[in-house]
Design an enzyme around this catalytic site. Structure first.
Site, PDB file in Angstrom:
ATOM      1  N   ALA A 109       0.863  -1.192   0.000  1.00 19.52           N
ATOM      2  CA  ALA A 109       0.000   0.000   0.000  1.00 19.52           C
ATOM      3  C   ALA A 109       0.896   1.239   0.000  1.00 19.52           C
ATOM      4  O   ALA A 109       2.080   1.159   0.339  1.00 19.52           O
ATOM      5  CB  ALA A 109      -0.936   0.000   1.199  1.00 19.52           C
ATOM      6  N   PHE A 110       0.328   2.386  -0.374  1.00 21.08           N
ATOM      7  CA  PHE A 110       1.170   3.565  -0.594  1.00 21.08           C
ATOM      8  C   PHE A 110       1.846   4.059   0.675  1.00 21.08           C
ATOM      9  O   PHE A 110       2.819   4.806   0.608  1.00 21.08           O
ATOM     10  CB  PHE A 110       0.351   4.703  -1.232  1.00 21.08           C
ATOM     11  CG  PHE A 110      -0.447   5.507  -0.252  1.00 21.08           C
ATOM     12  CD1 PHE A 110      -1.730   5.126   0.115  1.00 21.08           C
ATOM     13  CD2 PHE A 110       0.093   6.653   0.318  1.00 21.08           C
ATOM     14  CE1 PHE A 110      -2.453   5.864   1.034  1.00 21.08           C
ATOM     15  CE2 PHE A 110      -0.635   7.402   1.229  1.00 21.08           C
ATOM     16  CZ  PHE A 110      -1.902   7.006   1.596  1.00 21.08           C
ATOM     17  N   LYS A 111       1.349   3.655   1.840  1.00 23.11           N
ATOM     18  CA  LYS A 111       1.933   4.167   3.082  1.00 23.11           C
ATOM     19  C   LYS A 111       3.395   3.757   3.245  1.00 23.11           C
ATOM     20  O   LYS A 111       4.144   4.387   3.978  1.00 23.11           O
ATOM     21  CB  LYS A 111       1.097   3.737   4.271  1.00 23.11           C
ATOM     22  CG  LYS A 111      -0.271   4.416   4.247  1.00 23.11           C
ATOM     23  CD  LYS A 111      -1.101   4.168   5.461  1.00 23.11           C
ATOM     24  CE  LYS A 111      -2.377   4.977   5.432  1.00 23.11           C
ATOM     25  NZ  LYS A 111      -3.409   4.412   4.516  1.00 23.11           N
ATOM     26  N   ASP A 112       3.816   2.716   2.523  1.00 17.82           N
ATOM     27  CA  ASP A 112       5.229   2.321   2.575  1.00 17.82           C
ATOM     28  C   ASP A 112       6.159   3.441   2.099  1.00 17.82           C
ATOM     29  O   ASP A 112       7.297   3.523   2.551  1.00 17.82           O
ATOM     30  CB  ASP A 112       5.467   1.094   1.686  1.00 17.82           C
ATOM     31  CG  ASP A 112       4.859  -0.179   2.279  1.00 17.82           C
ATOM     32  OD1 ASP A 112       4.858  -0.319   3.514  1.00 17.82           O
ATOM     33  OD2 ASP A 112       4.398  -1.026   1.492  1.00 17.82           O
ATOM     34  N   LEU A 115       6.587   5.452   5.260  1.00 15.09           N
ATOM     35  CA  LEU A 115       6.980   4.770   6.490  1.00 15.09           C
ATOM     36  C   LEU A 115       8.296   4.016   6.372  1.00 15.09           C
ATOM     37  O   LEU A 115       8.986   3.821   7.366  1.00 15.09           O
ATOM     38  CB  LEU A 115       5.840   3.889   6.991  1.00 15.09           C
ATOM     39  CG  LEU A 115       4.727   4.777   7.584  1.00 15.09           C
ATOM     40  CD1 LEU A 115       3.422   4.024   7.738  1.00 15.09           C
ATOM     41  CD2 LEU A 115       5.151   5.371   8.924  1.00 15.09           C
TER      42      LEU A 115
END
Ligand SMILES: *Cc1c(COP(=O)(O)O)cnc(C)c1O
Length: 453
Positions: A109-112, A115
Site C-alpha cells: 500500500a502507498f503508506k510504505d 513509512l
C-alpha cells in the site's frame, strides 16, 4: 528550513525535531515555514533522475539539518525494499488515463513510501543521539503494517501497534503479526479501533510515562510522511508527455487527507498541476466539505475500502491553515468550533483547483468490474473509488493506493478471480504472534513497561 505549527503556539523546529515530535505540542500540525519554489529549469534537471535521487533532490530543501550524504543514504535504503524497479510506475490506460501504482512496497500500500523512510529516519536518530525509541500506534489496518515494516529489526527501536482484534482483514493481521522480528509487538485489543485510539491518546497524555520510554507516534500527521509523499506526484508529473503535464488532474482515494495534501503542496511549490480530485468512499466528510463548504462530522460506516473509513480527516487542518489566510488564530477558532459542535461552515469557501467525488459502498464491485472490462486493469477497492467518474477533458492520473491482492474477498465478489501476491502467500504459512490485550491504558502501559527498549 524551519517547521511551524498550524496553531502558532509552538517554537519553530528543524526537520529532525519536527519529525521526532510528530504532533506539535500546541495540538497543531507542522508545516514548512515557506514553500520552496521549483523553477522550470529545476524540473528539467530532475527529469532524468531515478526515484531515490529525485526524492533526495526534493527532501534536501526541507531536511536541511541532516548532512546531504546521510539523507541520500537513508533515502536510497528506503526504496531498495520496493519490488518494482520503477518504484512508482505510471501505467497508461489509453487516452488521457493513467494509473500511478503506489503498491510495490513491502506491505503493498502507498503508506510504505513514507513509512520506510520514517523508519530509517528514526533508526538514524537512535544512532546519533544514542537513545532508544519506542513507537506506539493504533491502526485499522494499513498504517500499522507499513509502520511495522518501516521499523522491522531496527536496532534501538521497538514498535507497539494496537488494532481491534478480529476487525482487521486476515491478511492485514498477518502483515503485522507474522514478521518474526523481536522488536515488533502486534497488540490485538478487545474492543474497536476507537477504543484503541482512546487508550492511546491517554497514554500519550501521560507526560512522565511518555518521556521515560521516549514514546513516539507514527500517525499520518508526521511532517516526514507528507513530504515523502510529495515525491511520487513529482515523479509521475515528470513521466507524463510534456504536452499533457499542465492539464493533469490527480485523482486521490482519500481518508485522512494526507495523500492529497502532499500533491497540493507540490503544486504550491510551482509544479504546474491543473487539479486534484478528492475521491472518498461512503464516509464522505471531505466530499461534502468540497461541495458545500461545510465540514461536518458524521458516523463512520464500515466499507469495502476500510483504510478510508474515517470521519475526521486529521491532515485537513493543514489545508484549513491556507484557507484562512495562514492565520493561526483563525485555525484555533475553526478547530475549537469543530471540536465543540462537530461542524464548521466556511463562509465564501473557494475550492480552488479541488474537485471531489463520493463512492457508495455498493458501487465499488461494479467499478472494479467496469475498469477491468474497459481498461483491462484490476484495481483494489480504494483505487476503485477514484475511478467513479473521470473528467474526460482532463489528463487523469488515478493514484492506485493498494494492491488488489490485499483485498481478495472484494475482488472475488466483483470479478470472480482471486488475486494473489507472492509476499502475501508466503505469510500464510508463518506463525501468528499477537498479544491479546484489554483496551485500557493500564493494560497497555504494563505491556510496554515489560517490552520497551
Ligand atoms: C491510508 C489509505 C488511504 C487514505 O489515505 P489518506 O492519506 O488517509 O487520505 C487510501 N487507500 C489506502 C489503500 C490506504 O491505505
Amino acid at each position: 528550513m524551519k517547521f511551524i505549527s498550524t496553531r502558532g503556539q509552538t517554537e519553530p523546529l528543524g526537520f529532525s525535531d519536527a519529525v521526532a515530535t510528530g504532533l506539535a505540542p500546541d495540538g497543531g500540525l507542522f508545516l514548512p515555514e515557506t514553500m520552496p519554489q521549483f523553477s522550470a529549469a529545476d524540473l528539467a534537471r530532475f527529469e532524468p533522475l531515478g526515484y531515490a535521487e529525485l526524492c533526495f533532490e526534493f527532501l534536501r530543501r526541507f531536511a536541511t539539518d541532516l548532512p546531504a550524504e546521510t539523507l541520500r543514504a537513508l533515502i536510497a535504503k528506503s526504496y531498495t525494499t520496493f519490488a518494482d524497479p520503477g518504484i512508482a510506475p505510471l501505467r497508461s490506460l489509453g487516452k488521457n488515463r493513467y494509473v500511478l501504482e503506489l503498491f510495490h512496497g513491502p506491505t503493498l500500500a502507498f503508506k510504505d513510501f513514507a513509512l520506510q523512510l520514517l523508519g530509517n529516519l528514526y533508526g538514524h536518530q537512535c544512532e546519533v543521539r544514542r537513545e532508544t525509541i519506542n513507537v506506539l500506534g493504533a491502526t485499522s489496518g494499513d498504517t500499522g503494517a507499513a509502520a511495522i515494516h518501516g521499523l522491522l529489526g531496527k536496532p534501538g527501536t521497538a514498535i507497539f501497534v494496537l488494532y481491534p482484534d478480529g476487525r482487521v482483514s486476515p491478511l492485514q493481521e498477518r502483515q503485522m503479526a507474522c514478521t518474526g522480528a523481536e522488536n515488533i509487538f502486534a497488540l490485538a485489543v478487545d474492543g474497536s479501533f476507537d477504543d484503541a485510539q482512546t487508550a492511546l491518546k491517554e497514554i500519550f497524555g501521560d507526560q512522565i510515562f511518555r518521556k521515560h520510554h521516549r514514546l513516539s507516534a507514527v500517525n499520518s500527521v508526521n511532517i516526514a510522511r507528507v513530504l515523502a509523499q510529495c515525491v511520487y506526484y513529482l515523479w509521475a508529473w515528470l513521466r507524463l508527455p510534456a504536452a499533457e503535464r499542465g492539464n493533469v488532474e490527480f485523482v486521490v482515494p482519500t481518508g485522512n487527507f494526507g495523500n492529497v495534501l502532499a500533491g497540493w503542496w507540490l503544486q504550491q511549490m510551482g509544479v504546474p498541476i491543473a487539479g486534484f480530485k478528492v475521491a472518498t468512499n461512503q464516509n464522505d466528510i471531505l466530499h461534502r466539505m468540497f461541495s458545500t463548504g461545510e465540514y461536518r462530522v458524521g458516523a463512520v460506516q464500515p466499507s469495502a475500502a476500510p483504510s478510508m473509513d474515517i470521519q475526521v480527516a486529521s491532515n485537513f487542518e493543514r489545508f484549513i491553515y491556507a484557507g484562512v489566510g495562514r492565520d493561526p488564530a483563525r485555525v484555533r477558532e475553526v478547530m475549537a468550533t469543530f471540536k465543540a459542535t462537530g461542524a464548521y461552515r466556511f463562509e465564501q469557501f473557494d475550492r480552488g483547483i479541488f474537485s471531489s467525488s463520493c463512492c457508495a459502498d455498493a458501487e465499488i464491485p461494479a467499478i472494479i468490474a467496469r475498469v477491468l472490462r474497459e481498461d483491462g486493469y484490476l484495481v483494489d477497492p480504494h483505487t476503485a473509488c477514484g475511478f467513479k467518474e473521470l473528467n474526460p477533458d482532463r489528463v487523469s492520473v488515478v493514484l492506485a493506493t493498494a494492491s488488489p491482492a490485499k483485498f481478495p474477498e472484494t475482488i472475488q465478489t466483483a470479478v470472480g478471480i482471486e488475486p494473489k501476491h507472492p509476499s502475501l502467500e508466503a505469510l500464510k504459512s508463518r506463525p501468528i504472534k499477537k498479544h491479546l490485550i484489554k483496551a485500557t491504558p493500564a493494560a497497555i502501559t504494563a505491556f510496554i513497561e515489560r517490552h520497551a527498549v
